[in-house]
Scaffold this motif. Structure first.
Motif, PDB file in Angstrom:
ATOM      1  N   ASN A 139       0.822  -1.216   0.000  1.00  0.00           N
ATOM      2  CA  ASN A 139       0.000   0.000   0.000  1.00  0.00           C
ATOM      3  C   ASN A 139       0.857   1.268   0.000  1.00  0.00           C
ATOM      4  OD1 ASN A 139       0.443   0.886   2.933  1.00  0.00           O
ATOM      5  ND2 ASN A 139      -0.184  -1.242   3.156  1.00  0.00           N
ATOM      6  N   ASP A 140       0.185   2.388  -0.234  1.00  0.00           N
ATOM      7  CA  ASP A 140       0.844   3.693  -0.230  1.00  0.00           C
ATOM      8  C   ASP A 140       0.508   4.513   1.006  1.00  0.00           C
ATOM      9  OD1 ASP A 140       2.301   3.635  -2.697  1.00  0.00           O
ATOM     10  OD2 ASP A 140       0.402   3.819  -3.760  1.00  0.00           O
ATOM     11  N   MET A 141      -0.185   3.918   1.958  1.00  0.00           N
ATOM     12  CA  MET A 141      -0.571   4.648   3.162  1.00  0.00           C
ATOM     13  C   MET A 141       0.594   4.666   4.146  1.00  0.00           C
ATOM     14  SD  MET A 141      -3.934   4.120   5.519  1.00  0.00           S
ATOM     15  CE  MET A 141      -4.303   5.265   6.859  1.00  0.00           C
ATOM     16  N   LYS A 142       0.968   5.856   4.586  1.00  0.00           N
ATOM     17  CA  LYS A 142       2.110   5.988   5.473  1.00  0.00           C
ATOM     18  C   LYS A 142       1.727   5.712   6.932  1.00  0.00           C
ATOM     19  CE  LYS A 142       4.421   9.463   2.594  1.00  0.00           C
ATOM     20  NZ  LYS A 142       4.975  10.844   2.545  1.00  0.00           N
ATOM     21  N   GLY A 143       2.709   5.318   7.721  1.00  0.00           N
ATOM     22  CA  GLY A 143       2.526   5.196   9.158  1.00  0.00           C
ATOM     23  C   GLY A 143       1.957   3.878   9.641  1.00  0.00           C
ATOM     24  N   LEU A 144       1.854   2.877   8.768  1.00  0.00           N
ATOM     25  CA  LEU A 144       1.335   1.576   9.184  1.00  0.00           C
ATOM     26  C   LEU A 144       2.504   0.678   9.582  1.00  0.00           C
ATOM     27  CD1 LEU A 144      -1.423   0.948   6.493  1.00  0.00           C
ATOM     28  CD2 LEU A 144      -1.662   1.967   8.763  1.00  0.00           C
ATOM     29  N   ASN A 145       2.740   0.569  10.872  1.00  0.00           N
ATOM     30  CA  ASN A 145       3.848  -0.226  11.390  1.00  0.00           C
ATOM     31  C   ASN A 145       3.392  -1.666  11.568  1.00  0.00           C
ATOM     32  OD1 ASN A 145       5.893  -1.446  12.905  1.00  0.00           O
ATOM     33  ND2 ASN A 145       6.337   0.414  14.050  1.00  0.00           N
ATOM     34  N   ALA A 146       3.905  -2.539  10.725  1.00  0.00           N
ATOM     35  CA  ALA A 146       3.491  -3.947  10.769  1.00  0.00           C
ATOM     36  C   ALA A 146       3.844  -4.612  12.086  1.00  0.00           C
ATOM     37  CB  ALA A 146       4.126  -4.710   9.611  1.00  0.00           C
ATOM     38  N   GLY A 147       4.807  -4.054  12.796  1.00  0.00           N
ATOM     39  CA  GLY A 147       5.185  -4.622  14.085  1.00  0.00           C
ATOM     40  C   GLY A 147       4.082  -4.524  15.121  1.00  0.00           C
ATOM     41  N   TYR A 148       3.133  -3.612  14.912  1.00  0.00           N
ATOM     42  CA  TYR A 148       2.016  -3.455  15.837  1.00  0.00           C
ATOM     43  C   TYR A 148       0.690  -3.922  15.228  1.00  0.00           C
ATOM     44  CZ  TYR A 148       5.342  -0.490  18.319  1.00  0.00           C
ATOM     45  OH  TYR A 148       6.446  -0.023  18.981  1.00  0.00           O
ATOM     46  N   SER A 149       0.775  -4.562  14.087  1.00  0.00           N
ATOM     47  CA  SER A 149      -0.448  -4.926  13.379  1.00  0.00           C
ATOM     48  C   SER A 149      -1.143  -6.128  13.992  1.00  0.00           C
ATOM     49  CB  SER A 149      -0.128  -5.221  11.909  1.00  0.00           C
ATOM     50  OG  SER A 149       0.715  -6.358  11.799  1.00  0.00           O
ATOM     51  N   ARG A 150      -2.462  -6.142  13.829  1.00  0.00           N
ATOM     52  CA  ARG A 150      -3.248  -7.321  14.193  1.00  0.00           C
ATOM     53  C   ARG A 150      -3.061  -8.410  13.147  1.00  0.00           C
ATOM     54  NH1 ARG A 150      -6.518  -7.578  18.996  1.00  0.00           N
ATOM     55  NH2 ARG A 150      -6.805  -5.452  19.714  1.00  0.00           N
ATOM     56  N   PHE A 151      -2.877  -7.971  11.918  1.00  0.00           N
ATOM     57  CA  PHE A 151      -2.644  -8.905  10.820  1.00  0.00           C
ATOM     58  C   PHE A 151      -1.838  -8.208   9.743  1.00  0.00           C
ATOM     59  CE2 PHE A 151      -3.565 -10.924   6.772  1.00  0.00           C
ATOM     60  CZ  PHE A 151      -3.471 -12.267   7.071  1.00  0.00           C
ATOM     61  N   ASN A 152      -0.898  -8.928   9.156  1.00  0.00           N
ATOM     62  CA  ASN A 152      -0.129  -8.437   8.023  1.00  0.00           C
ATOM     63  C   ASN A 152       0.196  -9.652   7.164  1.00  0.00           C
ATOM     64  OD1 ASN A 152       1.365  -6.448   6.485  1.00  0.00           O
ATOM     65  ND2 ASN A 152       3.229  -7.428   7.244  1.00  0.00           N
ATOM     66  N   GLY A 153      -0.449  -9.740   6.014  1.00  0.00           N
ATOM     67  CA  GLY A 153      -0.256 -10.932   5.201  1.00  0.00           C
ATOM     68  C   GLY A 153      -0.466 -10.676   3.726  1.00  0.00           C
ATOM     69  N   GLU A 154      -0.046 -11.652   2.936  1.00  0.00           N
ATOM     70  CA  GLU A 154      -0.082 -11.512   1.480  1.00  0.00           C
ATOM     71  C   GLU A 154      -0.533 -12.816   0.837  1.00  0.00           C
ATOM     72  OE1 GLU A 154       2.805  -9.729  -2.023  1.00  0.00           O
ATOM     73  OE2 GLU A 154       3.733 -10.758  -0.330  1.00  0.00           O
ATOM     74  N   TRP A 155      -1.310 -12.661  -0.221  1.00  0.00           N
ATOM     75  CA  TRP A 155      -1.738 -13.773  -1.063  1.00  0.00           C
ATOM     76  C   TRP A 155      -1.063 -13.592  -2.413  1.00  0.00           C
ATOM     77  CZ3 TRP A 155      -4.423 -11.556   2.708  1.00  0.00           C
ATOM     78  CH2 TRP A 155      -5.280 -12.316   3.512  1.00  0.00           C
ATOM     79  N   MET A 156      -0.396 -14.628  -2.908  1.00  0.00           N
ATOM     80  CA  MET A 156       0.310 -14.525  -4.185  1.00  0.00           C
ATOM     81  C   MET A 156      -0.293 -15.498  -5.195  1.00  0.00           C
ATOM     82  SD  MET A 156       4.298 -14.315  -3.022  1.00  0.00           S
ATOM     83  CE  MET A 156       4.904 -12.996  -1.963  1.00  0.00           C
ATOM     84  N   PHE A 157      -0.535 -14.983  -6.397  1.00  0.00           N
ATOM     85  CA  PHE A 157      -1.072 -15.798  -7.481  1.00  0.00           C
ATOM     86  C   PHE A 157      -0.232 -15.547  -8.734  1.00  0.00           C
ATOM     87  CE2 PHE A 157      -4.476 -14.918  -4.519  1.00  0.00           C
ATOM     88  CZ  PHE A 157      -5.049 -16.175  -4.313  1.00  0.00           C
ATOM     89  N   PRO A 158       0.977 -16.101  -8.776  1.00  0.00           N
ATOM     90  CA  PRO A 158       1.887 -15.791  -9.886  1.00  0.00           C
ATOM     91  C   PRO A 158       1.383 -16.239 -11.250  1.00  0.00           C
ATOM     92  CG  PRO A 158       2.737 -17.597  -8.524  1.00  0.00           C
ATOM     93  CD  PRO A 158       1.583 -17.012  -7.784  1.00  0.00           C
ATOM     94  N   LYS A 159       0.561 -17.291 -11.289  1.00  0.00           N
ATOM     95  CA  LYS A 159       0.083 -17.785 -12.584  1.00  0.00           C
ATOM     96  C   LYS A 159      -0.853 -16.793 -13.263  1.00  0.00           C
ATOM     97  CE  LYS A 159       0.574 -22.719 -11.628  1.00  0.00           C
ATOM     98  NZ  LYS A 159      -0.134 -24.035 -11.550  1.00  0.00           N
ATOM     99  N   VAL A 160      -1.543 -15.987 -12.464  1.00  0.00           N
ATOM    100  CA  VAL A 160      -2.444 -14.986 -13.046  1.00  0.00           C
ATOM    101  C   VAL A 160      -1.931 -13.572 -12.796  1.00  0.00           C
ATOM    102  CG1 VAL A 160      -4.484 -16.437 -12.960  1.00  0.00           C
ATOM    103  CG2 VAL A 160      -3.910 -15.042 -10.976  1.00  0.00           C
ATOM    104  N   PHE A 161      -0.687 -13.447 -12.327  1.00  0.00           N
ATOM    105  CA  PHE A 161      -0.030 -12.152 -12.123  1.00  0.00           C
ATOM    106  C   PHE A 161      -0.826 -11.254 -11.187  1.00  0.00           C
ATOM    107  CE2 PHE A 161       1.222 -13.608 -16.382  1.00  0.00           C
ATOM    108  CZ  PHE A 161       2.599 -13.673 -16.213  1.00  0.00           C
ATOM    109  N   ARG A 162      -1.185 -11.788 -10.036  1.00  0.00           N
ATOM    110  CA  ARG A 162      -1.934 -11.016  -9.047  1.00  0.00           C
ATOM    111  C   ARG A 162      -1.354 -11.240  -7.650  1.00  0.00           C
ATOM    112  NH1 ARG A 162      -3.491  -9.098 -13.128  1.00  0.00           N
ATOM    113  NH2 ARG A 162      -5.640  -8.735 -13.824  1.00  0.00           N
ATOM    114  N   ARG A 163      -1.451 -10.182  -6.850  1.00  0.00           N
ATOM    115  CA  ARG A 163      -1.080 -10.273  -5.436  1.00  0.00           C
ATOM    116  C   ARG A 163      -2.101  -9.493  -4.617  1.00  0.00           C
ATOM    117  NH1 ARG A 163       5.071  -8.249  -5.223  1.00  0.00           N
ATOM    118  NH2 ARG A 163       4.868  -8.726  -3.013  1.00  0.00           N
ATOM    119  N   VAL A 164      -2.327  -9.954  -3.393  1.00  0.00           N
ATOM    120  CA  VAL A 164      -3.220  -9.272  -2.460  1.00  0.00           C
ATOM    121  C   VAL A 164      -2.463  -9.077  -1.159  1.00  0.00           C
ATOM    122  CG1 VAL A 164      -5.411  -9.342  -1.223  1.00  0.00           C
ATOM    123  CG2 VAL A 164      -5.222 -10.456  -3.455  1.00  0.00           C
TER     124      VAL A 164
END
Length: 210
Positions: free
Chosen positions: A138-163
């Motif tokens: 994301n482009d939102m500033k100030g989001l420290n993943a060290g204090y996050s409730r959740f920080n994760g990623e979904w990768m779909f390389p076959k369809v060139f998508r990430r979440v």
């Protein structure tokens, strides 16, 4: 008799624990969900004509000659802000921002930080990786993943998508940001997804707006 009873009970307990710890398998159609993905009428791959749907869209200072970023406040009642990033004249990234605060309650409407997580898992399957060290998209500033409730990623390389999804929340408020990214290399004259491939948003229950 006691020894025999324990021998009978122990395998059942082990079986129960193994089942509880096992992660659910990703849905077979997880990757194809991107063909149906629509956020307030916008889709990955859309041209800049998509901005006509959002009269309040404002060009962000983050824009560069090769990367145009537009911020749209309240694209629908369920999302506080939608950020569209255009590269090569196409939407390559969609960033959805949800907030809980004095005037904004979209994070609560979406089911809270954990409701958004569960919705993404249900729609796209288990995340590829989670933890404070997962890079944010994301482009939102100030989001420290060290204090996050959740920080994760979904990768779909076959369809060139990430979440990517990150959420920070406490008793006083919270923020959740979902980012959908098109990682395909630029292709001349590539067409956007056909409208016939798109479906409506979620059904009853917590509503994340896509």
């Amino acid at each position: 008799m006691k020894k025999i009873s324990m021998l009978l009970i122990l395998p059942a307990l082990l079986c129960t624990c193994a089942t509880a710890n096992k992660k659910p398998a990703p849905p077979a159609a997880g990757a194809t969900q991107f063909r149906k993905l629509e956020v307030a009428g916008a889709h990955l791959g859309d041209t800049k004509a998509a901005l006509r749907k959002f009269p309040t869209a404002k060009k962000s200072p983050l824009s560069t000659p090769s990367r145009e970023v537009y911020e749209i406040y309240k694209p629908n009642p369920y999302i506080s802000m939608l950020v569209l990033t255009f590269q090569d004249g196409r939407v390559r990234k969609m960033e959805l921002r949800y907030f809980n605060g004095p005037t904004e309650h979209t994070l609560a409407t979406a089911g809270g930080w954990d409701g958004l997580r569960d919705y993404l898992v249900k729609r796209f399957g288990p995340p590829t990786r989670t933890g404070a060290d997962v890079p944010q998209l994301n482009d939102m500033k100030g989001l420290n993943a060290g204090y996050s409730r959740f920080n994760g990623e979904w990768m779909f390389p076959k369809v060139f998508r990430r979440v990517h999804y990150i959420a920070l929340a406490d008793a006083s408020g919270g923020v959740g940001v979902i980012t959908f990214l098109d990682t395909a290399p630029p292709a001349p004259n590539a067409s956007a997804t056909s409208p016939a491939d798109r479906t409506a948003g979620p059904g009853p229950g917590p509503n994340p707006g896509f």
